[in-house]
Design a protein around this motif. Structure first.
Motif, PDB file in Angstrom:
ATOM      1  N   GLN A 208       0.827  -1.207   0.000  1.00  0.00           N
ATOM      2  CA  GLN A 208       0.000   0.000   0.000  1.00  0.00           C
ATOM      3  C   GLN A 208       0.861   1.257   0.000  1.00  0.00           C
ATOM      4  OE1 GLN A 208      -3.667   0.140   0.145  1.00  0.00           O
ATOM      5  NE2 GLN A 208      -3.102   2.187  -0.547  1.00  0.00           N
ATOM      6  N   ARG A 209       1.947   1.233   0.769  1.00  0.00           N
ATOM      7  CA  ARG A 209       2.839   2.395   0.839  1.00  0.00           C
ATOM      8  C   ARG A 209       3.487   2.680  -0.517  1.00  0.00           C
ATOM      9  NH1 ARG A 209       4.381   3.885   6.189  1.00  0.00           N
ATOM     10  NH2 ARG A 209       3.446   2.524   7.761  1.00  0.00           N
ATOM     11  N   TYR A 210       3.946   1.615  -1.180  1.00  0.00           N
ATOM     12  CA  TYR A 210       4.556   1.798  -2.505  1.00  0.00           C
ATOM     13  C   TYR A 210       3.513   2.272  -3.516  1.00  0.00           C
ATOM     14  CZ  TYR A 210       8.595  -0.688  -0.604  1.00  0.00           C
ATOM     15  OH  TYR A 210       9.680  -1.066   0.150  1.00  0.00           O
ATOM     16  N   PHE A 211       2.312   1.734  -3.396  1.00  0.00           N
ATOM     17  CA  PHE A 211       1.226   2.153  -4.278  1.00  0.00           C
ATOM     18  C   PHE A 211       0.929   3.647  -4.095  1.00  0.00           C
ATOM     19  CE2 PHE A 211      -3.324   2.999  -4.867  1.00  0.00           C
ATOM     20  CZ  PHE A 211      -3.495   2.595  -6.186  1.00  0.00           C
ATOM     21  N   ASN A 212       0.844   4.085  -2.844  1.00  0.00           N
ATOM     22  CA  ASN A 212       0.570   5.497  -2.554  1.00  0.00           C
ATOM     23  C   ASN A 212       1.660   6.411  -3.109  1.00  0.00           C
ATOM     24  OD1 ASN A 212      -1.699   4.651  -1.181  1.00  0.00           O
ATOM     25  ND2 ASN A 212      -0.807   4.896   0.846  1.00  0.00           N
ATOM     26  N   LYS A 213       2.886   5.913  -3.133  1.00  0.00           N
ATOM     27  CA  LYS A 213       4.016   6.689  -3.651  1.00  0.00           C
ATOM     28  C   LYS A 213       3.988   6.770  -5.180  1.00  0.00           C
ATOM     29  CE  LYS A 213       8.233   8.505  -3.509  1.00  0.00           C
ATOM     30  NZ  LYS A 213       8.553   9.805  -2.871  1.00  0.00           N
ATOM     31  N   LEU A 214       3.653   5.678  -5.835  1.00  0.00           N
ATOM     32  CA  LEU A 214       3.789   5.585  -7.291  1.00  0.00           C
ATOM     33  C   LEU A 214       2.538   5.957  -8.077  1.00  0.00           C
ATOM     34  CD1 LEU A 214       5.785   2.236  -7.421  1.00  0.00           C
ATOM     35  CD2 LEU A 214       6.672   4.510  -7.952  1.00  0.00           C
ATOM     36  N   TYR A 215       1.361   5.687  -7.518  1.00  0.00           N
ATOM     37  CA  TYR A 215       0.129   5.868  -8.290  1.00  0.00           C
ATOM     38  C   TYR A 215      -0.101   7.303  -8.763  1.00  0.00           C
ATOM     39  CZ  TYR A 215      -4.725   5.483  -9.779  1.00  0.00           C
ATOM     40  OH  TYR A 215      -5.865   5.528 -10.521  1.00  0.00           O
ATOM     41  N   PRO A 216       0.224   8.319  -7.944  1.00  0.00           N
ATOM     42  CA  PRO A 216      -0.036   9.704  -8.381  1.00  0.00           C
ATOM     43  C   PRO A 216       0.851  10.172  -9.539  1.00  0.00           C
ATOM     44  CG  PRO A 216       0.119   9.569  -5.979  1.00  0.00           C
ATOM     45  CD  PRO A 216       0.635   8.275  -6.525  1.00  0.00           C
ATOM     46  N   ILE A 217       1.935   9.448  -9.840  1.00  0.00           N
ATOM     47  CA  ILE A 217       2.837   9.880 -10.914  1.00  0.00           C
ATOM     48  C   ILE A 217       2.102   9.824 -12.251  1.00  0.00           C
ATOM     49  CG2 ILE A 217       4.992   9.371 -12.137  1.00  0.00           C
ATOM     50  CD1 ILE A 217       6.067   8.209  -9.533  1.00  0.00           C
ATOM     51  N   ASP A 218       2.160  10.935 -12.967  1.00  0.00           N
ATOM     52  CA  ASP A 218       1.406  11.064 -14.216  1.00  0.00           C
ATOM     53  C   ASP A 218       2.191  10.454 -15.381  1.00  0.00           C
ATOM     54  OD1 ASP A 218      -0.469  11.742 -16.091  1.00  0.00           O
ATOM     55  OD2 ASP A 218       0.157  13.856 -16.232  1.00  0.00           O
ATOM     56  N   ASN A 219       2.151   9.118 -15.429  1.00  0.00           N
ATOM     57  CA  ASN A 219       2.792   8.405 -16.531  1.00  0.00           C
ATOM     58  C   ASN A 219       2.003   7.116 -16.775  1.00  0.00           C
ATOM     59  OD1 ASN A 219       4.700   6.228 -17.644  1.00  0.00           O
ATOM     60  ND2 ASN A 219       5.852   8.122 -18.001  1.00  0.00           N
ATOM     61  N   PRO A 220       1.295   7.008 -17.895  1.00  0.00           N
ATOM     62  CA  PRO A 220       0.424   5.856 -18.149  1.00  0.00           C
ATOM     63  C   PRO A 220       1.145   4.513 -18.094  1.00  0.00           C
ATOM     64  CG  PRO A 220      -0.034   7.596 -19.704  1.00  0.00           C
ATOM     65  CD  PRO A 220       1.203   8.013 -18.976  1.00  0.00           C
ATOM     66  N   MET A 221       2.384   4.455 -18.610  1.00  0.00           N
ATOM     67  CA  MET A 221       3.118   3.199 -18.616  1.00  0.00           C
ATOM     68  C   MET A 221       3.429   2.751 -17.195  1.00  0.00           C
ATOM     69  SD  MET A 221       6.705   2.208 -20.516  1.00  0.00           S
ATOM     70  CE  MET A 221       5.980   2.349 -22.151  1.00  0.00           C
ATOM     71  N   LEU A 222       3.944   3.681 -16.390  1.00  0.00           N
ATOM     72  CA  LEU A 222       4.231   3.369 -14.990  1.00  0.00           C
ATOM     73  C   LEU A 222       2.946   3.043 -14.247  1.00  0.00           C
ATOM     74  CD1 LEU A 222       6.118   3.274 -12.501  1.00  0.00           C
ATOM     75  CD2 LEU A 222       5.685   5.724 -12.221  1.00  0.00           C
ATOM     76  N   ASN A 223       1.894   3.813 -14.510  1.00  0.00           N
ATOM     77  CA  ASN A 223       0.636   3.624 -13.822  1.00  0.00           C
ATOM     78  C   ASN A 223       0.078   2.221 -14.052  1.00  0.00           C
ATOM     79  OD1 ASN A 223      -2.656   4.356 -13.675  1.00  0.00           O
ATOM     80  ND2 ASN A 223      -1.349   5.347 -12.171  1.00  0.00           N
ATOM     81  N   ASN A 224       0.191   1.726 -15.267  1.00  0.00           N
ATOM     82  CA  ASN A 224      -0.294   0.376 -15.556  1.00  0.00           C
ATOM     83  C   ASN A 224       0.527  -0.687 -14.829  1.00  0.00           C
ATOM     84  OD1 ASN A 224      -2.548   0.857 -17.066  1.00  0.00           O
ATOM     85  ND2 ASN A 224      -1.740   0.098 -18.993  1.00  0.00           N
ATOM     86  N   GLU A 225       1.816  -0.456 -14.717  1.00  0.00           N
ATOM     87  CA  GLU A 225       2.662  -1.400 -13.977  1.00  0.00           C
ATOM     88  C   GLU A 225       2.303  -1.399 -12.500  1.00  0.00           C
ATOM     89  OE1 GLU A 225       6.916  -1.847 -15.246  1.00  0.00           O
ATOM     90  OE2 GLU A 225       6.509   0.041 -16.268  1.00  0.00           O
ATOM     91  N   VAL A 226       2.010  -0.219 -11.971  1.00  0.00           N
ATOM     92  CA  VAL A 226       1.606  -0.111 -10.564  1.00  0.00           C
ATOM     93  C   VAL A 226       0.262  -0.798 -10.340  1.00  0.00           C
ATOM     94  CG1 VAL A 226       0.938   1.504  -8.738  1.00  0.00           C
ATOM     95  CG2 VAL A 226       2.906   2.010 -10.190  1.00  0.00           C
ATOM     96  N   LEU A 227      -0.668  -0.596 -11.269  1.00  0.00           N
ATOM     97  CA  LEU A 227      -1.972  -1.250 -11.178  1.00  0.00           C
ATOM     98  C   LEU A 227      -1.828  -2.770 -11.241  1.00  0.00           C
ATOM     99  CD1 LEU A 227      -4.140   1.063 -13.473  1.00  0.00           C
ATOM    100  CD2 LEU A 227      -4.234   0.901 -10.984  1.00  0.00           C
ATOM    101  N   ASN A 228      -0.902  -3.237 -12.058  1.00  0.00           N
ATOM    102  CA  ASN A 228      -0.662  -4.679 -12.156  1.00  0.00           C
ATOM    103  C   ASN A 228      -0.175  -5.241 -10.828  1.00  0.00           C
ATOM    104  OD1 ASN A 228      -0.243  -7.230 -13.758  1.00  0.00           O
ATOM    105  ND2 ASN A 228       1.864  -6.858 -13.124  1.00  0.00           N
ATOM    106  N   GLU A 229       0.688  -4.504 -10.155  1.00  0.00           N
ATOM    107  CA  GLU A 229       1.228  -4.981  -8.877  1.00  0.00           C
ATOM    108  C   GLU A 229       0.188  -4.938  -7.764  1.00  0.00           C
ATOM    109  OE1 GLU A 229       3.971  -6.581  -8.762  1.00  0.00           O
ATOM    110  OE2 GLU A 229       4.360  -6.055 -10.856  1.00  0.00           O
ATOM    111  N   ILE A 230      -0.644  -3.892  -7.748  1.00  0.00           N
ATOM    112  CA  ILE A 230      -1.665  -3.808  -6.697  1.00  0.00           C
ATOM    113  C   ILE A 230      -2.767  -4.836  -6.941  1.00  0.00           C
ATOM    114  CG2 ILE A 230      -3.316  -2.153  -7.659  1.00  0.00           C
ATOM    115  CD1 ILE A 230      -1.815  -2.104  -4.107  1.00  0.00           C
ATOM    116  N   SER A 231      -2.865  -5.315  -8.176  1.00  0.00           N
ATOM    117  CA  SER A 231      -3.861  -6.347  -8.484  1.00  0.00           C
ATOM    118  C   SER A 231      -3.510  -7.684  -7.829  1.00  0.00           C
ATOM    119  CB  SER A 231      -3.979  -6.534  -9.999  1.00  0.00           C
ATOM    120  OG  SER A 231      -4.521  -5.385 -10.609  1.00  0.00           O
ATOM    121  N   LYS A 232      -2.238  -7.884  -7.514  1.00  0.00           N
ATOM    122  CA  LYS A 232      -1.813  -9.163  -6.912  1.00  0.00           C
ATOM    123  C   LYS A 232      -2.388  -9.349  -5.501  1.00  0.00           C
ATOM    124  CE  LYS A 232       2.376  -9.367  -9.743  1.00  0.00           C
ATOM    125  NZ  LYS A 232       3.854  -9.301  -9.775  1.00  0.00           N
ATOM    126  N   PRO A 233      -2.273  -8.378  -4.601  1.00  0.00           N
ATOM    127  CA  PRO A 233      -2.942  -8.556  -3.299  1.00  0.00           C
ATOM    128  C   PRO A 233      -4.464  -8.623  -3.418  1.00  0.00           C
ATOM    129  CG  PRO A 233      -1.943  -6.372  -3.470  1.00  0.00           C
ATOM    130  CD  PRO A 233      -1.414  -7.184  -4.593  1.00  0.00           C
TER     131      PRO A 233
END
Length: 252
Positions: A195-220
């Motif tokens: 959750q902490r890493y998600f909170n750090k990365l999700y606000p970054i305005d980059n679609p490619m990074l955002n999709n990777e972050v969404l993929n990782e949060i989908s695992k839990p």
């Protein structure tokens, strides 16, 4: 003619604003959700088949017995409110994540991330999300071997047989719940990190990074889906056992 063009332009603007509103609502919902809270709220199996039966929403028909007494036969049922609410919550977040990921895929600013710090955080998030998946699999394997392939008895069985199968289910539920409680305790620190890493990365305005972050949060979230499936599968068998006991007139 000018009036028609103006109306068409206004309609296009309104449509774009509606689409933007939907996107912002989805994005806000994802940004604010907490997998730690969802883990804390993850339900466990009802302690007895009687509890599972009584807490469910029962759809019944009234019959009159030969001795004149009324009998409510269960025709169908729905899960208890808390189980349904949690399932709906999971489905809602998954839908929002899918919608955001699809939106990212059509973005025109699809550029790689050059920020070393963001890359490092993403690696850490991937490591944590993979770790919590492995931890859950260890517990999941222990759960599935308890009462494997248990089938509830129908109301054509005797009351003693149905009741005995229900008592076995009570014992199985206790064992599974003990494992789920252990799993929750071991998973929580990893969920908190993710959750902490998600909170750090999700606000970054980059679609490619955002999709990777969404993929990782989908695992839990996938872990929570599997948890929820185990609970609902056990609950279903317990409720069906209660239905059989009721419809076999065992309480009459």
């Amino acid at each position: 003619m000018f009036k028609i063009k103006l109306i068409n332009q206004l309609n296009r603007v309104i449509f774009k604003l509606l689409i933007l509103g939907i996107f912002l609502t989805t994005d806000s919902a994802i940004a604010q959700f907490s997998i730690v809270k969802m883990l804390d709220q993850a339900p466990v199996i009802p302690i007895t088949f009687g509890t599972a039966f009584m807490n469910s929403k029962l759809i019944t028909t009234t019959e009159t017995l030969l001795d004149g007494r009324e009998f409510k036969r269960v025709k169908s049922w729905e899960p208890a409110y808390d189980l349904k609410k949690y399932s709906d919550l999971l489905d809602s977040y998954i839908s929002k994540i899918d919608a955001r990921a699809e939106s990212n895929s059509f973005s025109l600013s699809y550029n790689p991330v050059d920020d070393p710090e963001s890359k490092e955080y993403l690696k850490l998030m991937t490591k944590v999300s993979d770790s919590l998946t492995k931890v859950w699999k260890t517990y999941s394997k222990r759960i599935v071997v308890i009462c494997p392939d248990f089938m509830p008895l129908g109301d054509d069985y005797g009351c003693d047989e149905i009741s005995a199968s229900g008592q076995k289910l009570n014992y199985c539920a206790t064992q599974k719940n003990e494992i789920l409680v252990q799993a929750r305790n071991d998973l929580k620190p990893l969920f908190d990190l993710a959750q902490r890493y998600f909170n750090k990365l999700y606000p970054i305005d980059n679609p490619m990074l955002n999709n990777e972050v969404l993929n990782e949060i989908s695992k839990p979230i996938q872990v929570l889906q599997e948890w929820n499936f185990e609970v609902n599968a056990a609950n279903s068998i317990m409720v069906e056992t209660g239905v059989s006991l009721n419809n076999a007139l065992c309480g009459k």
